[in-house]
Enzyme design. Structure first.
Site, short mmCIF file in Angstrom:
data_model
loop_
_atom_site.label_atom_id
_atom_site.label_comp_id
_atom_site.label_asym_id
_atom_site.label_seq_id
_atom_site.Cartn_x
_atom_site.Cartn_y
_atom_site.Cartn_z
N LYS A 165 0.83 -1.21 0.00
CA LYS A 165 0.00 0.00 0.00
C LYS A 165 0.86 1.26 0.00
O LYS A 165 0.48 2.27 -0.62
CB LYS A 165 -0.93 0.02 1.22
CG LYS A 165 -1.90 -1.14 1.33
CD LYS A 165 -2.76 -1.29 0.10
CE LYS A 165 -2.37 -2.49 -0.73
NZ LYS A 165 -3.20 -2.67 -1.94
N LYS A 218 -1.73 13.95 -15.81
CA LYS A 218 -3.06 13.34 -15.91
C LYS A 218 -3.84 13.67 -14.64
O LYS A 218 -4.29 12.77 -13.92
CB LYS A 218 -2.94 11.84 -16.13
CG LYS A 218 -2.32 11.45 -17.47
CD LYS A 218 -2.31 9.97 -17.68
CE LYS A 218 -1.78 9.61 -19.05
NZ LYS A 218 -2.66 10.04 -20.14
N GLN A 227 -7.19 12.23 -13.28
CA GLN A 227 -7.25 10.95 -12.58
C GLN A 227 -6.91 11.08 -11.09
O GLN A 227 -7.07 10.13 -10.32
CB GLN A 227 -6.30 9.95 -13.25
CG GLN A 227 -6.75 9.59 -14.67
CD GLN A 227 -5.81 8.59 -15.32
OE1 GLN A 227 -4.67 8.92 -15.64
NE2 GLN A 227 -6.27 7.37 -15.51
N HIS A 247 -8.74 6.84 -1.22
CA HIS A 247 -8.57 5.38 -1.20
C HIS A 247 -7.14 4.98 -0.87
O HIS A 247 -6.90 4.15 0.03
CB HIS A 247 -8.98 4.80 -2.56
CG HIS A 247 -8.61 3.35 -2.72
ND1 HIS A 247 -9.31 2.33 -2.10
CD2 HIS A 247 -7.60 2.75 -3.41
CE1 HIS A 247 -8.76 1.17 -2.41
NE2 HIS A 247 -7.73 1.38 -3.20
N TYR A 253 -3.03 -4.72 -16.60
CA TYR A 253 -3.58 -3.86 -17.65
C TYR A 253 -2.78 -2.56 -17.79
O TYR A 253 -2.44 -2.15 -18.92
CB TYR A 253 -5.05 -3.53 -17.35
CG TYR A 253 -5.55 -2.39 -18.20
CD1 TYR A 253 -5.89 -2.59 -19.54
CD2 TYR A 253 -5.65 -1.10 -17.67
CE1 TYR A 253 -6.32 -1.53 -20.32
CE2 TYR A 253 -6.08 -0.04 -18.45
CZ TYR A 253 -6.42 -0.26 -19.78
OH TYR A 253 -6.83 0.79 -20.57
N LYS A 271 -10.35 -4.60 -20.59
CA LYS A 271 -10.31 -3.38 -19.78
C LYS A 271 -11.67 -3.08 -19.14
O LYS A 271 -11.76 -2.71 -17.96
CB LYS A 271 -9.89 -2.20 -20.64
CG LYS A 271 -10.02 -0.85 -19.95
CD LYS A 271 -9.73 0.29 -20.90
CE LYS A 271 -9.94 1.64 -20.21
NZ LYS A 271 -9.69 2.78 -21.13
N THR A 277 -13.33 -2.65 -13.80
CA THR A 277 -14.17 -1.95 -12.82
C THR A 277 -15.21 -2.89 -12.23
O THR A 277 -15.47 -2.87 -11.02
CB THR A 277 -14.86 -0.74 -13.47
OG1 THR A 277 -13.86 0.16 -13.98
CG2 THR A 277 -15.71 -0.01 -12.44
#
Length: 231
Positions: A119, A134, A137, A145, A182, A198, A202
């Site tokens: 983690k 980016k 994101q 999280h 991925y 992909k 999710t």
């Protein structure tokens, strides 16, 4: 009861953990090192990083990302295998003394500790987003999280080392094998045609959340398998 502390109340800032040898592990002696890592992470991804990149072109980091994601796949696969071994020997969530002796206690906590280190390393996800510009994101949910997983796992090892977290970590690590696999492949546009799966990532993550409710009660059982043994 040499390694069980007498004072189990108000332990949030108590430097000594429930199990003595855990205090000697890297980043586990006091809360301050992991808090320093978290604060540095927050400062970089929310302020320092975006400010640094504001007048610079995005870094591509193709080879770095490939190496990083391969490493995460290998680490996640190792943790998944480790978790399966624990679950096959001691069950999903113990309702009573699930382990016998100090060796099994150490084996389980070592697995949770490796998961915690994973983690910590996963904070680099967000760092790479910032360096690649980016920022779309770098959402609240993403930062929350990663922060929660690192801090809560540290607290679980230090102050409430119940075996209930093993199942959650095992499922989460399986998800990460697929996810980082991925990410690693997607760094190469020529492989895009092979990444048809992909859209299922999710869904896989959401399905894994379904397994959370059965484990929740045991997360608050005051380190039940440790207290039960009174090692």
């Amino acid at each position: 009861m040499d390694n069980i502390t007498d004072n189990t109340s108000n332990m949030a800032w108590y430097s000594k953990g429930v199990v003595d040898y855990v205090d000697n592990w890297f980043l586990m002696s006091t809360p301050w090192p992991v808090i320093a890592i978290w604060l540095t992470y927050i400062a970089f991804v929310l302020k320092l990083g975006p400010s640094y990149m504001s007048k610079r072109p995005a870094y591509h980091l193709k080879n770095t990302l490939l190496l990083y994601n391969i490493s995460q796949v290998v680490l996640s696969a190792y943790i998944f295998n480790y978790g399966v071994d624990i679950l096959s020997n001691w069950g999903l969530v113990s309702s009573q003394c699930a382990t016998e002796g100090k060796d099994s206690q150490h084996y389980i906590l070592r697995g949770v500790y490796i998961y915690f280190l994973a983690k910590v390393s996963e904070l680099l996800d967000t760092v790479f987003f910032v360096l690649r510009k980016k920022m779309n994101q770098v959402t609240f949910l993403h930062v929350y999280h990663h922060s929660l997983m690192m801090l809560s796992t540290w607290c679980a090892i230090k102050y409430n080392p119940t075996d209930a977290v093993v199942f959650l970590g095992t499922i989460n690590s399986l998800v990460h094998v697929v996810m980082y696999g991925y990410y690693g492949l997607s760094a190469y546009p020529s492989l895009a045609k092979y990444l048809w799966w992909k859209k299922y990532i999710t869904s896989f993550q959401l399905v894994s959340i379904v397994f959370l409710p059965p484990c929740i009660p045991s997360l608050f059982n005051d380190a039940q398998y440790l207290v039960c043994h009174q090692i």
